[in-house]
Design a protein around this motif. Structure first.
Motif, PDB file in Angstrom:
ATOM      1  N   ALA A 496       0.869  -1.170   0.000  1.00 29.33           N
ATOM      2  CA  ALA A 496       0.000   0.000   0.000  1.00 29.33           C
ATOM      3  C   ALA A 496       0.910   1.226   0.000  1.00 29.33           C
ATOM      4  N   LEU A 497       0.328   2.375  -0.298  1.00 28.87           N
ATOM      5  CA  LEU A 497       1.131   3.604  -0.392  1.00 28.87           C
ATOM      6  C   LEU A 497       0.538   4.683   0.507  1.00 28.87           C
ATOM      7  N   ILE A 498       1.430   5.556   0.969  1.00 25.58           N
ATOM      8  CA  ILE A 498       0.944   6.634   1.831  1.00 25.58           C
ATOM      9  C   ILE A 498       1.720   7.905   1.530  1.00 25.58           C
ATOM     10  N   GLU A 499       1.130   9.038   1.851  1.00 24.39           N
ATOM     11  CA  GLU A 499       1.837  10.290   1.596  1.00 24.39           C
ATOM     12  C   GLU A 499       3.075  10.375   2.499  1.00 24.39           C
ATOM     13  N   PRO A 500       4.138  11.019   2.005  1.00 26.12           N
ATOM     14  CA  PRO A 500       5.419  10.978   2.713  1.00 26.12           C
ATOM     15  C   PRO A 500       5.385  11.588   4.122  1.00 26.12           C
ATOM     16  N   ALA A 501       4.552  12.616   4.328  1.00 25.44           N
ATOM     17  CA  ALA A 501       4.576  13.311   5.619  1.00 25.44           C
ATOM     18  C   ALA A 501       4.240  12.374   6.787  1.00 25.44           C
ATOM     19  N   VAL A 502       3.436  11.370   6.517  1.00 22.78           N
ATOM     20  CA  VAL A 502       3.042  10.447   7.593  1.00 22.78           C
ATOM     21  C   VAL A 502       4.273   9.722   8.137  1.00 22.78           C
ATOM     22  N   ILE A 503       5.203   9.432   7.241  1.00 24.39           N
ATOM     23  CA  ILE A 503       6.394   8.697   7.652  1.00 24.39           C
ATOM     24  C   ILE A 503       7.460   9.649   8.190  1.00 24.39           C
ATOM     25  N   THR A 504       7.595  10.804   7.548  1.00 21.41           N
ATOM     26  CA  THR A 504       8.679  11.700   7.963  1.00 21.41           C
ATOM     27  C   THR A 504       8.281  12.586   9.143  1.00 21.41           C
ATOM     28  N   GLN A 505       7.057  13.123   9.104  1.00 23.06           N
ATOM     29  CA  GLN A 505       6.636  14.007  10.216  1.00 23.06           C
ATOM     30  C   GLN A 505       6.031  13.240  11.371  1.00 23.06           C
ATOM     31  N   LYS A 506       5.525  12.081  11.112  1.00 24.78           N
ATOM     32  CA  LYS A 506       4.820  11.300  12.133  1.00 24.78           C
ATOM     33  C   LYS A 506       3.845  12.153  12.942  1.00 24.78           C
ATOM     34  N   PRO A 507       2.798  12.672  12.305  1.00 22.69           N
ATOM     35  CA  PRO A 507       1.886  13.559  13.033  1.00 22.69           C
ATOM     36  C   PRO A 507       1.188  12.863  14.200  1.00 22.69           C
ATOM     37  N   ASP A 508       1.037  11.540  14.112  1.00 21.31           N
ATOM     38  CA  ASP A 508       0.382  10.806  15.200  1.00 21.31           C
ATOM     39  C   ASP A 508       0.561   9.316  14.913  1.00 21.31           C
ATOM     40  N   THR A 509       0.290   8.493  15.933  1.00 21.01           N
ATOM     41  CA  THR A 509       0.349   7.047  15.676  1.00 21.01           C
ATOM     42  C   THR A 509      -1.003   6.543  15.198  1.00 21.01           C
ATOM     43  N   ARG A 510      -2.059   7.282  15.516  1.00 22.32           N
ATOM     44  CA  ARG A 510      -3.378   6.931  15.005  1.00 22.32           C
ATOM     45  C   ARG A 510      -3.782   7.962  13.969  1.00 22.32           C
ATOM     46  N   LEU A 511      -4.286   7.479  12.841  1.00 21.53           N
ATOM     47  CA  LEU A 511      -4.602   8.385  11.749  1.00 21.53           C
ATOM     48  C   LEU A 511      -5.877   7.942  11.067  1.00 21.53           C
ATOM     49  N   GLN A 512      -6.544   8.913  10.478  1.00 23.49           N
ATOM     50  CA  GLN A 512      -7.615   8.502   9.570  1.00 23.49           C
ATOM     51  C   GLN A 512      -7.033   8.510   8.164  1.00 23.49           C
ATOM     52  N   PHE A 513      -7.078   7.376   7.487  1.00 20.03           N
ATOM     53  CA  PHE A 513      -6.762   7.374   6.061  1.00 20.03           C
ATOM     54  C   PHE A 513      -8.086   7.763   5.415  1.00 20.03           C
ATOM     55  N   GLU A 514      -8.101   8.901   4.778  1.00 23.79           N
ATOM     56  CA  GLU A 514      -9.374   9.413   4.279  1.00 23.79           C
ATOM     57  C   GLU A 514     -10.097   8.385   3.418  1.00 23.79           C
ATOM     58  N   ARG A 515     -11.352   8.251   3.673  1.00 17.93           N
ATOM     59  CA  ARG A 515     -12.257   7.343   2.954  1.00 17.93           C
ATOM     60  C   ARG A 515     -11.956   5.872   3.202  1.00 17.93           C
TER      61      ARG A 515
END
Ligand code: ATP
Ligand code: MG
Length: 750
Positions: A496-515
């Motif tokens: 699966a693929l994710i936007e880079p900021a999730v990995i580099t910024q780590k905004p949180d450990t729990r996230l909503q993947f939109e939709r």
């Protein structure tokens, strides 16, 4: 604490009021033979919660009287669960095994009082002598042993002079007691086994019925709260403490209904079978109902506490819908976590009229989450979208990208499809698209209308992640055994693929993947080089829908359900409706959600609104009743019209009929198409609100149920519901529930 008190708190308050105890002391007494599950969470919340509410304390006691099944790792898991839920036992961590000497002394005391004896019959004989529910049992011939002989044998049992099963110690109570548990219950048995704490010191172990009440007493427990299946053991509990003539105050046992949840099993024995048999990856496999599993999956403690609060404490066992737990976690995360974009099944899109690279600023949180934070979304010529966000031959109601329908890239531009590329198998492998430069989200002057926005990722910058999707562990609602396991309960997507900021910024450990749903960075397997995310829960309850459709709908419709899918977020048009329904019309989010997602339903609703009906009552009827009909039939084959529904809402709102009767009227309306007022008149369904008519009915029910009246007066508030229910039943549902409630309460309290 919630407003209305449960029966346990009522009891505790009464006891404090009459000075029965100086302090409220409870205990949570698990056997360390498995990991705690969500049923234990309920018990933890009750025991620690009551202690907290009345300024007492709660002991954490390991009930370790069965050496062969217990282990330190389970002790640790239990401690971890209590702590994670936010409760503290301070220095009150105890083990029943710490009391083995004291319990032994109490047993000796009973023997000396001639209230216990060593029995030496084999198991089969013992069973036969016990009798049946209808027939009294007989005491074994060994019951006539002298006190001296019993003392001697008991000592020898303790000293290891006998084999397992050769002798037992039994209470001398009553072999003809109606409560079979009282027919000389076992107090001690011989077990030559290594105990994880007392090691080989003991080879006799006290039975639950003997150890539990005494441990409670030794610890000074005031309220010994357990689940309903121990109701019959209460007599033994009382017999032991009373017979030993222990000084007061002594604990009393109170029972509540254990928690059961559908689509899962809730017994450590069954859970152990799954773990040992490797049907799951371990006690913390996110599909299990253990606390460790919920924790690993990404549930928050708030969601579990909230759930335990919502389900309440009752005296009758019932099954709770797992959807309720899922609602709690969704509700909690909705207010907290960043929204990001991930693509689970990528389809390449080349934007032929775009060259270069740019970064789009996008907020992590929607307006209604009071948190700040943005990230940059890279945008370039090559992007990925979710493969089912494109359809070559879409069914009606498909709002995403098609050969003739443009779509918005969330936070970005509108694109339209120009060419479909297929591989040698005829599968779509790429879309060539064009973007509209003046359509950028936030500064869109293109004038192009689209029906939805989809997630996407710039191909070069997207990061690969592993995603683990979980479904119900069992395929049916009340699973019996392994044959009921759902073979598709785990799906692992490696690429699966994710936007880079999730990995580099780590905004949180729990996230909503939109939709898609809510996800959690796996606390064990997540590595920066190989990120792993667990799906916590979807964005809406998809299960009910899925199973229903599977059962009876024709193929074409299944397809549509799959497309509409569990992870669908609102399109922009739907969002607009949703906002209006919640903000302007005051509908709750659930109702607004259902309406705004369903074109046919919302048009019907709008049509009724135009005629004139109160928005909220109308929405409830449309969503609950009309929706069901519309699902099964075409709108033009319905016998009722918008004005019929408006009339129905009006007679509910003005009190002519209760909402319960409204359902009956609706059923008739569906069948006959007669006007609701006519139906009410024909069937004599007018609501009864007149106290002079209702009062005598209540009086009659009260006279007929003196036992329940007494129980109610003794504090069982739940019985209010019983009386109200009886009155409603008696009037065929026509009595006005509000009036009934008030009158019943008045009469019972007088
Ligand atoms: P299991 O059958 O899952 O092994 P148990 O009752 O044997 O459960 P214990 O470890 O003896 O588990 O229980 C500790 C406490 O938790 C007891 O007071 C018990 O009544 C309570 N408890 C266990 N299961 C539930 C449940 N499903 N709902 C509420 N309380 C529960
Ligand atoms: Mg048990």
């Amino acid at each position: 604490m919630s407003e209305s008190k449960d029966f346990l708190r009522v009891k505790v308050e009464e006891d404090l009021k009459i000075g029965k105890y100086k302090e409220v002391i409870t205990r949570f007494p698990p056997e360390p033979n498995g990991f705690p599950h969500i049923g234990h969470a309920k018990s933890i919340c009750i025991n620690f919660g009551i202690a907290r509410d009345y300024n007492g304390y709660c002991n954490l006691r390991m009930d370790d009287t069965n050496p062969s099944k217990e282990d330190t790792k389970y002790v640790e898991a239990l401690q971890d669960a209590v702590q994670w839920l936010g409760f503290e036992w301070k220095d009150n961590l105890h083990f029943t095994s710490d009391y083995f000497s004291k319990i032994y002394d109490y047993a000796v005391q009973l023997i000396k009082m001639d209230k216990a004896y060593i029995d030496s019959v084999n198991e089969e004989e013992m069973r036969e002598l016990r009798g049946t529910v209808k027939e009294a049992g007989k005491r074994s011939k060994y019951a006539s042993r002298s006190i001296e002989e019993n003392l001697e044998l008991f000592k020898k049992m303790k000293n290891g002079e006998f084999k397992d099963g050769e002798h037992v110690l039994r209470a001398k109570i009553d072999m003809s007691a109606a409560n079979m548990k009282l027919r000389d219950p076992l107090l001690y048995r011989i077990r030559h086994a290594h105990h994880f704490r007392t090691e080989d010191k003991w080879c006799i172990y006290p039975m639950y019925d003997f150890a539990h009440c005494l441990s409670d007493y030794i610890e000074g427990v005031s309220h010994s709260i357990c689940t309903l299946e121990f109701e019959n053991n209460r007599d033994i509990y009382d017999w032991v403490l009373d017979t030993l003539e222990l000084s007061l105050p002594r604990p009393f046992q109170h029972e509540f209904a254990r928690l059961g949840i559908n689509y899962t099993v809730m017994s450590k024995r069954k859970l152990l079978e799954l773990v040992d048999g490797k049907y799951v990856s371990g006690w913390d496999d996110p599909r299990l109902p253990t606390i460790a599993a919920y924790k690993r999956r990404g549930y928050t403690k708030e969601s579990i506490l909230n759930f335990c609060d919502q389900i309440g404490i009752a005296k009758a066992n019932s099954m709770v819908d797992v959807a309720q737990l899922e609602f709690c976690i969704r509700d909690d995360l909705n207010k907290k976590v960043p929204r990001v974009m991930a693509v689970l099944s990528p389809l390449k899109v080349t934007i032929t009229n775009y060259d270069g690279f740019e970064e789009i600023d996008a907020p992590y949180y929607p307006h209604d989450v009071p948190k700040e934070g943005t990230r940059k979304l890279p945008f370039s010529k090559e992007i990925y979208i979710e493969s089912d966000d494109f359809m070559e031959n879409p069914p009606k109601g498909y709002f995403r990208l098609t050969p003739t329908q443009a779509v918005r890239l969330r936070h970005g531009f509108i694109i339209s499809c120009k060419e479909i590329i297929k591989d040698s198998n005829g599968e779509i492998c790429e879309i060539k698209a064009e973007y509209y430069p003046d359509s950028k989200s936030g500064s869109d002057t293109s004038g192009i209308k689209v029906k939805s926005a989809i997630q996407w990722l710039s191909a070069k910058e997207a990061k690969t992640i592993e995603v683990r999707l979980y479904d119900r562990l069992y395929k049916n609602e009340s699973p019996e055994g392994l044959e009921d396991l759902n073979s598709n309960s785990l799906q692992i997507i490696k690429n699966a693929l994710i936007e880079p900021a999730v990995i580099t910024q780590k905004p949180d450990t729990r996230l909503q993947f939109e939709r898609q749903g809510y996800f959690y960075a796996d606390p064990i397997d997540y590595k920066d080089e190989k990120p792993v995310f667990n799906k916590i829960v979807g964005l809406k309850d998809s299960w009910a829908k899925k199973t229903k459709v599977k059962k009876q709908a024709p193929k074409a419709e299944i397809k549509r359900e799959q497309i509409v899918g569990e992870v669908e977020a609102l399109s922009e048009a739907e969002q607009e409706l949703f906002d209006r329904y919640t903000a302007k019309l005051g509908l709750n989010t659930e109702v607004a959600n259902i309406l705004s997602r369903d074109n046919i339903l919302s048009s019907f609703y709008e049509e009724c609104l135009k005629i004139n009906a109160s928005a909220v009552s109308l929405a409830n009827i449309v969503v609950n009743e009309v929706a069901r009909e519309l699902k099964e039939k075409q709108i033009d084959s319905l016998k009722f019209t918008a004005s019929n529904i408006v009339e129905l809402v009006q007679i509910i709102d003005n009190g002519t009929i209760s909402s319960k009767i409204a359902k009956e009227v609706f059923e008739e309306l569906v069948k006959t198409g007669k006007s609701p007022k006519q139906i009410v008149e024909d069937k004599g369904l007018v609501q009864i609100s007149d106290p002079d008519i209702i009062s005598p009915i209540i009086d009659e029910i009260i006279t007929k149920n003196p036992d329940n009246v007494e129980k109610f007066k003794a504090g069982n508030n739940k019985l209010l519901g019983f009386f109200v229910g009886q009155v409603l039943k008696n009037t065929g549902g026509k009595a006005n529930p509000k009036v009934v409630n008030q009158l019943v309460a008045e009469k019972l309290h007088s």
